[in-house]
Design a protein around this motif. Structure first.
Motif, PDB file in Angstrom:
ATOM      1  N   GLY A 125      38.041  22.381  46.945  1.00 34.02           N
ATOM      2  CA  GLY A 125      37.492  22.222  48.291  1.00 34.02           C
ATOM      3  C   GLY A 125      36.840  23.516  48.743  1.00 34.02           C
ATOM      4  O   GLY A 125      35.989  24.060  48.043  1.00 34.02           O
ATOM      5  N   PRO A 126      37.257  24.041  49.877  1.00 36.90           N
ATOM      6  CA  PRO A 126      36.617  25.251  50.402  1.00 36.90           C
ATOM      7  C   PRO A 126      37.111  26.559  49.778  1.00 36.90           C
ATOM      8  O   PRO A 126      36.619  27.623  50.116  1.00 36.90           O
ATOM      9  CB  PRO A 126      36.979  25.205  51.889  1.00 36.90           C
ATOM     10  CG  PRO A 126      38.295  24.506  51.914  1.00 36.90           C
ATOM     11  CD  PRO A 126      38.219  23.472  50.811  1.00 36.90           C
ATOM     12  N   VAL A 127      38.071  26.475  48.864  1.00 34.63           N
ATOM     13  CA  VAL A 127      38.663  27.676  48.277  1.00 34.63           C
ATOM     14  C   VAL A 127      38.384  27.722  46.776  1.00 34.63           C
ATOM     15  O   VAL A 127      38.494  26.714  46.088  1.00 34.63           O
ATOM     16  CB  VAL A 127      40.193  27.708  48.519  1.00 34.63           C
ATOM     17  CG1 VAL A 127      40.829  28.919  47.860  1.00 34.63           C
ATOM     18  CG2 VAL A 127      40.507  27.681  50.003  1.00 34.63           C
ATOM     19  N   THR A 128      38.042  28.910  46.284  1.00 30.46           N
ATOM     20  CA  THR A 128      37.914  29.135  44.844  1.00 30.46           C
ATOM     21  C   THR A 128      38.920  30.216  44.479  1.00 30.46           C
ATOM     22  O   THR A 128      39.009  31.247  45.155  1.00 30.46           O
ATOM     23  CB  THR A 128      36.489  29.587  44.461  1.00 30.46           C
ATOM     24  OG1 THR A 128      35.574  28.566  44.864  1.00 30.46           O
ATOM     25  CG2 THR A 128      36.366  29.816  42.963  1.00 30.46           C
ATOM     26  N   THR A 129      39.692  29.989  43.413  1.00 35.71           N
ATOM     27  CA  THR A 129      40.704  30.940  42.984  1.00 35.71           C
ATOM     28  C   THR A 129      40.589  31.227  41.494  1.00 35.71           C
ATOM     29  O   THR A 129      39.978  30.470  40.745  1.00 35.71           O
ATOM     30  CB  THR A 129      42.137  30.422  43.258  1.00 35.71           C
ATOM     31  OG1 THR A 129      42.372  29.256  42.457  1.00 35.71           O
ATOM     32  CG2 THR A 129      42.348  30.096  44.728  1.00 35.71           C
ATOM     33  N   ALA A 130      41.197  32.320  41.074  1.00 44.35           N
ATOM     34  CA  ALA A 130      41.389  32.654  39.667  1.00 44.35           C
ATOM     35  C   ALA A 130      42.670  33.478  39.613  1.00 44.35           C
ATOM     36  O   ALA A 130      43.064  34.094  40.616  1.00 44.35           O
ATOM     37  CB  ALA A 130      40.209  33.443  39.115  1.00 44.35           C
ATOM     38  N   VAL A 131      43.324  33.494  38.469  1.00 41.71           N
ATOM     39  CA  VAL A 131      44.596  34.203  38.325  1.00 41.71           C
ATOM     40  C   VAL A 131      44.529  35.096  37.102  1.00 41.71           C
ATOM     41  O   VAL A 131      44.098  34.672  36.034  1.00 41.71           O
ATOM     42  CB  VAL A 131      45.778  33.214  38.200  1.00 41.71           C
ATOM     43  CG1 VAL A 131      47.089  33.959  38.003  1.00 41.71           C
ATOM     44  CG2 VAL A 131      45.850  32.290  39.416  1.00 41.71           C
ATOM     45  N   PHE A 132      44.984  36.364  37.269  1.00 41.34           N
ATOM     46  CA  PHE A 132      44.988  37.304  36.158  1.00 41.34           C
ATOM     47  C   PHE A 132      46.341  37.986  36.017  1.00 41.34           C
ATOM     48  O   PHE A 132      47.162  38.001  36.923  1.00 41.34           O
ATOM     49  CB  PHE A 132      43.868  38.343  36.301  1.00 41.34           C
ATOM     50  CG  PHE A 132      43.989  39.249  37.499  1.00 41.34           C
ATOM     51  CD1 PHE A 132      44.740  40.417  37.451  1.00 41.34           C
ATOM     52  CD2 PHE A 132      43.322  38.948  38.675  1.00 41.34           C
ATOM     53  CE1 PHE A 132      44.837  41.256  38.549  1.00 41.34           C
ATOM     54  CE2 PHE A 132      43.407  39.777  39.776  1.00 41.34           C
ATOM     55  CZ  PHE A 132      44.175  40.939  39.718  1.00 41.34           C
ATOM     56  N   ASP A 133      46.541  38.569  34.836  1.00 41.26           N
ATOM     57  CA  ASP A 133      47.728  39.347  34.511  1.00 41.26           C
ATOM     58  C   ASP A 133      47.446  40.796  34.892  1.00 41.26           C
ATOM     59  O   ASP A 133      46.475  41.392  34.417  1.00 41.26           O
ATOM     60  CB  ASP A 133      47.984  39.224  33.012  1.00 41.26           C
ATOM     61  CG  ASP A 133      49.199  39.984  32.527  1.00 41.26           C
ATOM     62  OD1 ASP A 133      49.628  40.961  33.170  1.00 41.26           O
ATOM     63  OD2 ASP A 133      49.713  39.608  31.457  1.00 41.26           O
ATOM     64  N   ASP A 134      48.305  41.373  35.734  1.00 41.25           N
ATOM     65  CA  ASP A 134      48.052  42.752  36.196  1.00 41.25           C
ATOM     66  C   ASP A 134      48.516  43.818  35.207  1.00 41.25           C
ATOM     67  O   ASP A 134      48.465  45.001  35.518  1.00 41.25           O
ATOM     68  CB  ASP A 134      48.657  42.987  37.581  1.00 41.25           C
ATOM     69  CG  ASP A 134      50.158  43.181  37.590  1.00 41.25           C
ATOM     70  OD1 ASP A 134      50.833  42.952  36.556  1.00 41.25           O
ATOM     71  OD2 ASP A 134      50.675  43.574  38.653  1.00 41.25           O
ATOM     72  N   THR A 135      48.956  43.444  34.034  1.00 43.48           N
ATOM     73  CA  THR A 135      49.445  44.330  32.959  1.00 43.48           C
ATOM     74  C   THR A 135      50.746  45.026  33.321  1.00 43.48           C
ATOM     75  O   THR A 135      51.242  45.841  32.547  1.00 43.48           O
ATOM     76  CB  THR A 135      48.410  45.406  32.523  1.00 43.48           C
ATOM     77  OG1 THR A 135      48.315  46.433  33.526  1.00 43.48           O
ATOM     78  CG2 THR A 135      47.050  44.800  32.233  1.00 43.48           C
ATOM     79  N   CYS A 136      51.307  44.716  34.476  1.00 42.37           N
ATOM     80  CA  CYS A 136      52.526  45.378  34.961  1.00 42.37           C
ATOM     81  C   CYS A 136      53.646  44.375  35.207  1.00 42.37           C
ATOM     82  O   CYS A 136      54.620  44.691  35.878  1.00 42.37           O
ATOM     83  CB  CYS A 136      52.213  46.140  36.247  1.00 42.37           C
ATOM     84  SG  CYS A 136      50.877  47.323  36.088  1.00 42.37           S
ATOM     85  N   GLY A 137      53.471  43.144  34.686  1.00 43.33           N
ATOM     86  CA  GLY A 137      54.521  42.130  34.792  1.00 43.33           C
ATOM     87  C   GLY A 137      54.278  41.030  35.803  1.00 43.33           C
ATOM     88  O   GLY A 137      55.148  40.208  36.026  1.00 43.33           O
TER      89      GLY A 137
END
Length: 130
Positions: free
Chosen positions: A108-120
């Motif tokens: 809908g009105p939101v676009t997201t993505a998820v990543f690994d911050d390398t710190c857990g």
């Protein structure tokens, strides 16, 4: 009432500082030694240097590992950061070697993505249209 400080638990504060400042683009706000190895280490957005601070908190408490392992295992982000354009930020971060667990996804009105911050931790970036 407003949010002044929130934290993410990190395995290694020096590594977290490099990632959150050098890759994500935050700037260091406070760096105060606590004991022999820990620090009160906060970062802020360069667009809002007096805004909410993110504490890169040592993950030493016994409950942290189980908590973070459960979140990561279920693909749940620990925090969300707002960006102007998720797709552009996704490409920029990938060029820096950041590993994503979720490519940009429009809902809908939101676009997201998820990543690994390398710190857990898993971190979500989001853009809201309009």
């Amino acid at each position: 009432m407003k949010i002044h400080l929130t934290s993410v638990f990190v395995d290694d504060q020096a590594k977290a500082e490099r990632f959150y400042t050098g890759v994500l683009g935050f700037v260091k706000k406070h760096d105060v030694p606590l004991g022999e190895k820990d620090r009160w280490l906060t970062v802020v957005s360069p667009q809002d240097p007096d805004g909410a601070e993110l504490l890169l908190e040592p993950a030493g408490h016994p409950a942290v590992k189980a908590y973070r392992d459960a979140l990561v295992g279920d693909g749940i982000p620990l925090a969300q950061f707002a960006v102007d354009d998720v797709r552009a930020e996704y490409e920029r971060l990938r060029e820096h070697g950041v590993r994503f667990t979720q490519e940009p996804l429009s809902m809908g009105p939101v676009t997201t993505a998820v990543f690994d911050d390398t710190c857990g931790n898993l971190i979500q970036i989001a853009t809201q249209a309009g």
